[in-house]
Design an enzyme around this catalytic site. Structure first.
Site, short mmCIF file in Angstrom:
data_model
loop_
_atom_site.label_atom_id
_atom_site.label_comp_id
_atom_site.label_asym_id
_atom_site.label_seq_id
_atom_site.Cartn_x
_atom_site.Cartn_y
_atom_site.Cartn_z
N LYS A 33 62.32 21.49 49.80
CA LYS A 33 62.90 20.91 48.58
C LYS A 33 63.41 22.04 47.70
O LYS A 33 62.67 22.97 47.36
CB LYS A 33 61.88 20.09 47.81
N ASP A 60 66.92 18.47 45.05
CA ASP A 60 66.31 17.68 43.97
C ASP A 60 66.96 18.04 42.64
O ASP A 60 66.40 18.78 41.84
CB ASP A 60 64.80 18.00 43.98
N LYS A 62 68.40 15.53 40.55
CA LYS A 62 68.19 14.38 39.63
C LYS A 62 69.40 14.12 38.73
O LYS A 62 69.32 14.19 37.50
CB LYS A 62 66.96 14.62 38.76
N ASP A 65 74.46 10.76 34.70
CA ASP A 65 75.63 10.91 33.83
C ASP A 65 76.47 9.63 33.96
O ASP A 65 76.01 8.67 34.59
CB ASP A 65 76.43 12.16 34.24
N THR A 120 56.75 11.47 36.60
CA THR A 120 55.29 11.40 36.49
C THR A 120 54.80 12.08 35.20
O THR A 120 53.66 11.90 34.79
CB THR A 120 54.60 12.04 37.72
N ARG A 182 47.50 16.78 46.49
CA ARG A 182 46.51 17.86 46.39
C ARG A 182 45.47 17.70 47.50
O ARG A 182 45.15 16.59 47.88
CB ARG A 182 45.78 17.81 45.04
N ARG A 212 52.65 23.72 44.98
CA ARG A 212 51.65 24.79 44.85
C ARG A 212 50.51 24.77 45.87
O ARG A 212 50.06 25.85 46.26
CB ARG A 212 51.13 24.81 43.41
O1 C5P Z 1 53.30 22.13 42.84
P1 C5P Z 1 53.36 20.64 42.99
O2 C5P Z 1 52.79 20.13 44.30
O3 C5P Z 1 52.80 19.91 41.79
O4 C5P Z 1 54.95 20.34 43.06
C1 C5P Z 1 55.47 19.05 43.07
C2 C5P Z 1 56.95 19.11 43.11
O5 C5P Z 1 57.47 17.79 43.00
C3 C5P Z 1 57.59 19.92 42.00
O6 C5P Z 1 58.78 20.51 42.53
C4 C5P Z 1 57.92 18.87 40.95
O7 C5P Z 1 59.04 19.24 40.17
C5 C5P Z 1 58.28 17.69 41.83
N1 C5P Z 1 58.15 16.37 41.19
C6 C5P Z 1 56.96 15.89 40.67
N2 C5P Z 1 56.91 14.65 40.08
C7 C5P Z 1 58.02 13.88 40.04
C8 C5P Z 1 59.23 14.35 40.58
C9 C5P Z 1 59.26 15.62 41.16
O8 C5P Z 1 55.93 16.57 40.72
N3 C5P Z 1 57.95 12.67 39.52
#
Ligand code: C5P
Length: 233
Positions: A33, A60, A62, A65, A120, A182, A212
């Protein structure tokens, strides 16, 4: 495309992204992504570079417009040959339909197009106070998902906690792409509502987006393969 693990390459430069991806040499190639930070820093060349290395790509950005602007922007993105691109469902059905038109190449092919329902990071309070939307957030998410389905998009980005309901309302083929993943023994960080890869599989997510827990792991390849084992295999 079947179930897969998408790794959020939230890096600031091409150099750090390629250094990260180099660690996967000789392994299964992660679906990548690319978010706003990396795309704005490096431009379209980062998409081509990662694609040339053989990765599938979820771009991604998003988009949100007026329909004509989104249609033209999507036509440009269609030339980058990503696998998935996205927009905000809040841009309305007319914008989503225009986006799909712009994304469709002259030969009729196109990347998958999915919609963000509510971020989220937006909770009930922010939705009511800032956006002036009074309905319960769960209902708003389903309403936006139905709008995306009606506009003939391929799916939505949502919490894994909403995946089952989205499939119930929009059908099993309608894709659910779910961040907020996670490991049970890992750090939650700033994500509020999380699930493990195995639980997301159970909930019916089609793709999990993992940042992460993989990128910041001491051994990113092992962490990625653990996601694949728990979610795909
Ligand atoms: O590090 P982590 O696992 O939290 O990353 C989640 C990824 O998904 C990030 O790139 C974040 O911007 C993206 N994301 C998210 N929630 C959303 C849309 C995208 O966490 N609703």
């Amino acid at each position: 495309m079947g179930k897969d693990v998408i790794v959020a390459c939230d890096f600031a430069s091409a150099e750090s992204t390629y250094a990260f991806l180099d660690r996967f040499a000789g392994q299964r190639k992660p679906f990548v992504k690319i978010g706003m930070e990396l795309f704005y820093a490096e431009g379209p060349s980062i998409v081509r570079g990662i694609r040339e290395r053989g990765h599938k790509i979820f771009l991604d950005l998003k988009l949100h417009d007026i329909p004509n602007t989104v249609k033209k922007a999507m036509a440009v993105l269609s030339r980058l040959e990503c696998d998935i691109v996205n927009l905000h469902a809040a841009g309305t059905g007319a914008m989503m339909e225009a986006a799909l038109e712009g994304l469709t190449r002259p030969d009729g092919t196109r990347p998958l197009l999915i919609a963000v329902t509510q971020l989220t990071s937006t909770d009930q309070r922010a939705m009511e106070n800032d956006l002036w939307i009074r309905e319960p957030i769960g209902e708003v998410v389903m309403h936006y998902a139905e709008n995306a389905k009606r506009a003939e998009l391929d799916g939505v980005v949502c919490s894994p906690l909403e995946a089952a309901k989205v499939h119930e309302v929009c059908g099993p083929e309608f894709l659910t792409v779910t961040p907020g993943i996670r490991f049970a023994d890992g750090d939650v960080g700033d994500q509020k509502r999380v699930m493990t890869p195995a639980a997301a599989k159970e909930a019916g997510s089609d793709y999990i987006v993992v940042g992460r827990p993989v990128t910041a792991a001491p051994d990113p390849v092992a962490a990625y393969l653990r996601c694949v084992h728990d979610f795909v295999d």
